[in-house]
Design a protein around this motif. Structure first.
Motif, PDB file in Angstrom:
ATOM      1  N   THR A  19       0.911  -1.132  -0.010  1.00 25.97           N
ATOM      2  CA  THR A  19      -0.067   0.143   0.190  1.00 25.97           C
ATOM      3  C   THR A  19       0.768   1.266   0.324  1.00 25.97           C
ATOM      4  N   GLY A  20       1.744   1.575   0.775  1.00 20.20           N
ATOM      5  CA  GLY A  20       2.233   1.980   1.129  1.00 20.20           C
ATOM      6  C   GLY A  20       3.430   2.502  -0.421  1.00 20.20           C
ATOM      7  N   GLY A  21       4.223   1.378  -0.732  1.00 19.26           N
ATOM      8  CA  GLY A  21       5.098   1.437  -2.035  1.00 19.26           C
ATOM      9  C   GLY A  21       3.800   2.519  -3.666  1.00 19.26           C
ATOM     10  N   LEU A  22       3.047   1.552  -3.521  1.00 20.18           N
ATOM     11  CA  LEU A  22       1.678   2.732  -4.403  1.00 20.18           C
ATOM     12  C   LEU A  22       1.808   3.773  -4.338  1.00 20.18           C
ATOM     13  N   SER A  23       1.182   4.117  -2.620  1.00 20.35           N
ATOM     14  CA  SER A  23       0.731   5.774  -2.711  1.00 20.35           C
ATOM     15  C   SER A  23       2.172   5.764  -3.303  1.00 20.35           C
ATOM     16  N   SER A  24       3.322   5.748  -2.876  1.00 23.80           N
ATOM     17  CA  SER A  24       4.317   6.677  -2.967  1.00 23.80           C
ATOM     18  C   SER A  24       4.839   7.040  -4.160  1.00 23.80           C
ATOM     19  N   PHE A  25       3.972   6.822  -5.389  1.00 24.06           N
ATOM     20  CA  PHE A  25       4.046   6.922  -6.140  1.00 24.06           C
ATOM     21  C   PHE A  25       2.707   7.137  -7.722  1.00 24.06           C
ATOM     22  N   LEU A  26       1.845   6.428  -7.168  1.00 29.59           N
ATOM     23  CA  LEU A  26       0.465   7.020  -7.551  1.00 29.59           C
ATOM     24  C   LEU A  26       0.008   7.483  -6.894  1.00 29.59           C
ATOM     25  N   ASP A  27      -1.888   7.437  -6.772  1.00 35.55           N
ATOM     26  CA  ASP A  27      -1.612   8.338  -5.154  1.00 35.55           C
ATOM     27  C   ASP A  27      -3.069   7.859  -4.158  1.00 35.55           C
ATOM     28  N   ASN A  28      -2.582   8.655  -2.960  1.00 32.91           N
ATOM     29  CA  ASN A  28      -3.007   7.002  -2.394  1.00 32.91           C
ATOM     30  C   ASN A  28      -4.341   6.609  -1.844  1.00 32.91           C
ATOM     31  N   ALA A  29      -5.283   7.629  -2.868  1.00 29.80           N
ATOM     32  CA  ALA A  29      -6.480   7.613  -2.367  1.00 29.80           C
ATOM     33  C   ALA A  29      -7.126   6.409  -2.943  1.00 29.80           C
ATOM     34  N   PRO A  30      -7.031   6.226  -4.682  1.00 33.32           N
ATOM     35  CA  PRO A  30      -7.566   4.910  -5.029  1.00 33.32           C
ATOM     36  C   PRO A  30      -6.519   4.101  -4.334  1.00 33.32           C
ATOM     37  N   THR A  31      -5.634   4.113  -4.100  1.00 32.82           N
ATOM     38  CA  THR A  31      -4.704   2.933  -3.247  1.00 32.82           C
ATOM     39  C   THR A  31      -4.541   2.055  -2.279  1.00 32.82           C
ATOM     40  N   TYR A  32      -5.458   2.974  -0.999  1.00 34.73           N
ATOM     41  CA  TYR A  32      -5.662   2.987   0.057  1.00 34.73           C
ATOM     42  C   TYR A  32      -7.508   1.830   0.013  1.00 34.73           C
ATOM     43  N   LEU A  33      -8.103   2.464  -1.742  1.00 36.25           N
ATOM     44  CA  LEU A  33      -9.427   2.111  -1.497  1.00 36.25           C
ATOM     45  C   LEU A  33      -9.181   0.264  -2.288  1.00 36.25           C
ATOM     46  N   VAL A  34      -8.053  -0.013  -3.207  1.00 37.59           N
ATOM     47  CA  VAL A  34      -7.876  -1.134  -3.864  1.00 37.59           C
ATOM     48  C   VAL A  34      -7.608  -2.238  -3.203  1.00 37.59           C
ATOM     49  N   PHE A  35      -6.595  -1.770  -1.251  1.00 39.80           N
ATOM     50  CA  PHE A  35      -5.946  -2.597  -0.444  1.00 39.80           C
ATOM     51  C   PHE A  35      -7.135  -2.741   0.079  1.00 39.80           C
ATOM     52  N   TYR A  36      -8.246  -2.092   0.788  1.00 39.43           N
ATOM     53  CA  TYR A  36      -8.853  -2.559   2.046  1.00 39.43           C
ATOM     54  C   TYR A  36      -9.827  -3.356   1.123  1.00 39.43           C
ATOM     55  N   ASN A  37     -10.368  -3.566  -0.381  1.00 42.51           N
ATOM     56  CA  ASN A  37     -11.216  -4.639  -0.904  1.00 42.51           C
ATOM     57  C   ASN A  37     -10.300  -4.826  -1.074  1.00 42.51           C
ATOM     58  N   MET A  38      -9.350  -5.418  -1.405  1.00 43.35           N
ATOM     59  CA  MET A  38      -8.077  -6.750  -1.846  1.00 43.35           C
ATOM     60  C   MET A  38      -8.567  -7.739  -0.143  1.00 43.35           C
ATOM     61  N   ALA A  39      -8.568  -7.302   1.169  1.00 43.23           N
ATOM     62  CA  ALA A  39      -8.074  -7.771   2.517  1.00 43.23           C
ATOM     63  C   ALA A  39      -9.648  -8.182   2.460  1.00 43.23           C
ATOM     64  N   SER A  40     -10.601  -7.728   2.005  1.00 39.47           N
ATOM     65  CA  SER A  40     -12.245  -7.735   3.219  1.00 39.47           C
ATOM     66  C   SER A  40     -13.324  -6.964   2.066  1.00 39.47           C
ATOM     67  N   GLY A  41     -12.694  -6.072   2.096  1.00 41.26           N
ATOM     68  CA  GLY A  41     -14.012  -5.054   1.744  1.00 41.26           C
ATOM     69  C   GLY A  41     -14.635  -4.834   2.268  1.00 41.26           C
ATOM     70  N   ASP A  42     -15.453  -4.955   3.704  1.00 46.11           N
ATOM     71  CA  ASP A  42     -16.293  -5.463   5.098  1.00 46.11           C
ATOM     72  C   ASP A  42     -15.793  -4.861   5.832  1.00 46.11           C
ATOM     73  N   ALA A  43     -16.453  -3.346   6.234  1.00 45.12           N
ATOM     74  CA  ALA A  43     -15.430  -2.226   7.645  1.00 45.12           C
ATOM     75  C   ALA A  43     -15.989  -3.409   8.868  1.00 45.12           C
ATOM     76  N   ALA A  44     -17.064  -4.082   8.475  1.00 46.77           N
ATOM     77  CA  ALA A  44     -16.593  -4.719  10.201  1.00 46.77           C
ATOM     78  C   ALA A  44     -15.500  -5.844  10.310  1.00 46.77           C
ATOM     79  N   THR A  45     -15.285  -6.745   9.534  1.00 47.62           N
ATOM     80  CA  THR A  45     -14.251  -7.162   9.482  1.00 47.62           C
ATOM     81  C   THR A  45     -12.932  -7.005   9.604  1.00 47.62           C
ATOM     82  N   LEU A  46     -13.047  -6.184   8.486  1.00 42.20           N
ATOM     83  CA  LEU A  46     -11.332  -5.055   8.620  1.00 42.20           C
ATOM     84  C   LEU A  46     -11.268  -4.721  10.165  1.00 42.20           C
ATOM     85  N   MET A  47     -12.035  -3.829  10.906  1.00 38.22           N
ATOM     86  CA  MET A  47     -12.144  -3.216  12.771  1.00 38.22           C
ATOM     87  C   MET A  47     -12.301  -4.731  13.206  1.00 38.22           C
ATOM     88  N   GLY A  48     -12.865  -5.501  13.136  1.00 41.58           N
ATOM     89  CA  GLY A  48     -12.683  -6.648  13.756  1.00 41.58           C
ATOM     90  C   GLY A  48     -11.388  -7.917  13.826  1.00 41.58           C
TER      91      GLY A  48
END
Length: 475
Positions: free
Chosen positions: A377-406
């Motif tokens: 996430t950090g490597g791509l955020s360094s050279f691309l844009d950190n907002a869509p990069t966050y979104l990509v890995f957020y969805n890759m990890a689960s995409g579900d807020a309850a699961t990601l906060m738990g």
């Protein structure tokens, strides 16, 4: 102040909604990422590479035509989607992104940009190591509550004026970018666009504050300590400081009403995260919750109140203009469109064409590899844009807020920290970075080149991130 400048922004914000309203709503299921080839990701890569490289290698073309270039990449997704999936499903997918993510995202940035642009710090200070460190700390704290863009706009000019008689002042601006324009925005969804996208996806407002507090504290303390050591050495090396070219004048604040309006922005965002009336408004077949509509309406009203109540002279003293927010609105319209197939593919997991990348972020037992999430996430955020990069890995990890906060809380922490912290690695990692560089150069600070800045970030930031990895993300 007049509202003439808003005419440049309003069509950009409303365009996705207006254009799609003519298309029929369609109750189609979500786009199946399992059926999409890697070619669907090329427009997303193309727009991000355009943002990264064209300002460096073709600045005149980019400056005059970035809107057209962005539209081209967006059409590279929209037209093939309409041809293969049909107009209805394509319109449904685009409208959903516009209503749930793009428009709320731009409205928040618009409100913070407008309100922060109405606050002006007047007077002149003298840049000693202690004062510079204190100003960096204040800007870092403010960044989480008025956004990295707002805090950067508010603090950079007073800090440069305080050091305009120093022989060595480039490092002051570099550390300002590290701390105020990036790391300082880590504690709330107001601080940095990636975290606000997470908030829109269901991440609790104060989960971010609690989870990110210790990593942010460690990073801020380390960076301020390094800065103080460097600044003290250079200050002593300079010996007799040259006469200050900025006349002494009393410190003050103009446009103080905007501080109250800033509090109103915070309350409006908190409202949407805590008030849940259970009412959903249907807009062309897309459900939008009442609390989110209320938040966005309040934010627009707050921004309009700031324009009405702030003296034109105050905004002129801040060199306030609509150019930066118009540029952001246009660029992100394209980004949010081109990211649709990338997210669909990532949601397909190992069954999608990016299965090897998904596997790389997982341990052999299938659990997330938090170290890889942080650095990818950090490597791509360094050279691309950190907002869509966050979104990509957020969805890759689960995409579900309850699961990601738990159970996956450490994974979400890794994604959040990587996106926010490592946006500081290059000038293009986060929107305020280039804005601060431009302001500094306009005020006669000789900023380093793209790769010169990276030399600073590699020497200063990478050891800090390695330490955070050892503490938080080894598993």
């Amino acid at each position: 102040m007049t509202f003439t400048g808003l005419r440049r922004l309003t069509p950009v914000v409303l365009l996705p909604l207006v254009a799609l309203s003519a298309a029929p709503a369609h109750a189609a299921a979500g786009i199946d990422g399992k059926t999409l080839s890697i070619l669907w990701v090329l427009p997303f890569a193309g727009i991000l590479l355009s943002i990264a490289l064209m300002p460096l290698f073709a600045p005149q073309i980019w400056h005059h035509h970035y809107g057209k270039i962005t539209a081209f990449w967006g059409l590279c997704v929209a037209i093939p989607f309409a041809a293969t999936l049909g107009i209805g499903p394509t319109a449904h997918a685009l409208l959903e992104v516009a209503l749930h993510e793009y428009i709320p995202f731009i409205i928040l940035l618009f409100a913070l940009f407008t309100v922060a642009g109405g606050v002006r710090i007047t007077g002149n200070l003298h840049g000693s190591p202690s004062l510079n460190t204190a100003m960096l700390f204040v800007g870092t704290v403010l960044a989480s509550w008025m956004g990295t863009t707002g805090a950067s706009m508010l603090m950079i000019r007073p800090l440069i004026r305080a050091n305009d008689n120093r022989q060595h002042n480039v490092h002051v601006v570099i550390f300002f970018i590290f701390l105020v324009s990036n790391v300082g925005g880590a504690l709330t969804p107001l601080g940095d666009p990636p975290l606000f996208l997470g908030f829109l996806k269901g991440v609790d407002f104060f989960w971010t504050t609690q989870a990110m507090f210790l990593p942010t504290l460690i990073a801020v303390v380390l960076l301020l300590a390094v800065f103080y050591a460097i600044d003290s050495y250079l200050y002593r090396k300079e010996g007799i400081i040259a006469p200050d070219p900025t006349p002494d004048s009393a410190i003050g604040i103009e446009g103080g009403v905007n501080l109250i309006l800033l509090g109103a922005v915070i309350l409006a965002v908190l409202l949407s995260g805590t008030w849940s009336p259970g009412v959903t408004i249907s807009i062309f077949g897309i459900g939008v919750e009442l609390q989110n509509v209320t938040r966005d309406v309040l934010l627009v009203l707050i921004a309009l109140a700031s324009l009405k109540l702030t003296a034109a002279e105050t905004r002129a003293g801040n060199d306030f203009n609509w150019g930066p927010i118009v540029e952001v609105a246009k660029l992100f319209a394209g980004i949010f469109v081109t990211i649709i197939p990338a997210i669909a593919i990532l949601r397909a997991g190992t069954e999608g064409v990016l299965g090897p990348l998904v596997s790389l972020s997982s341990n052999p037992d299938g659990t997330p590899n938090n170290l890889m999430y942080f650095w990818l996430t950090g490597g791509l955020s360094s050279f691309l844009d950190n907002a869509p990069t966050y979104l990509v890995f957020y969805n890759m990890a689960s995409g579900d807020a309850a699961t990601l906060m738990g159970p996956l809380a450490t994974t979400l922490l890794a994604i959040s920290a990587g996106a926010v912290f490592m946006g500081a690695n290059t000038y293009i990692g986060n929107a305020p970075n280039f804005m601060v560089k431009a302001i500094a150069e306009d005020m006669n600070v000789r900023m380093p080149s793209f790769f010169g800045y990276m030399a600073w970030s590699c020497i200063i930031l990478l050891p800090c991130f390695a330490l955070l990895t050892l503490i938080f993300f080894r598993g």
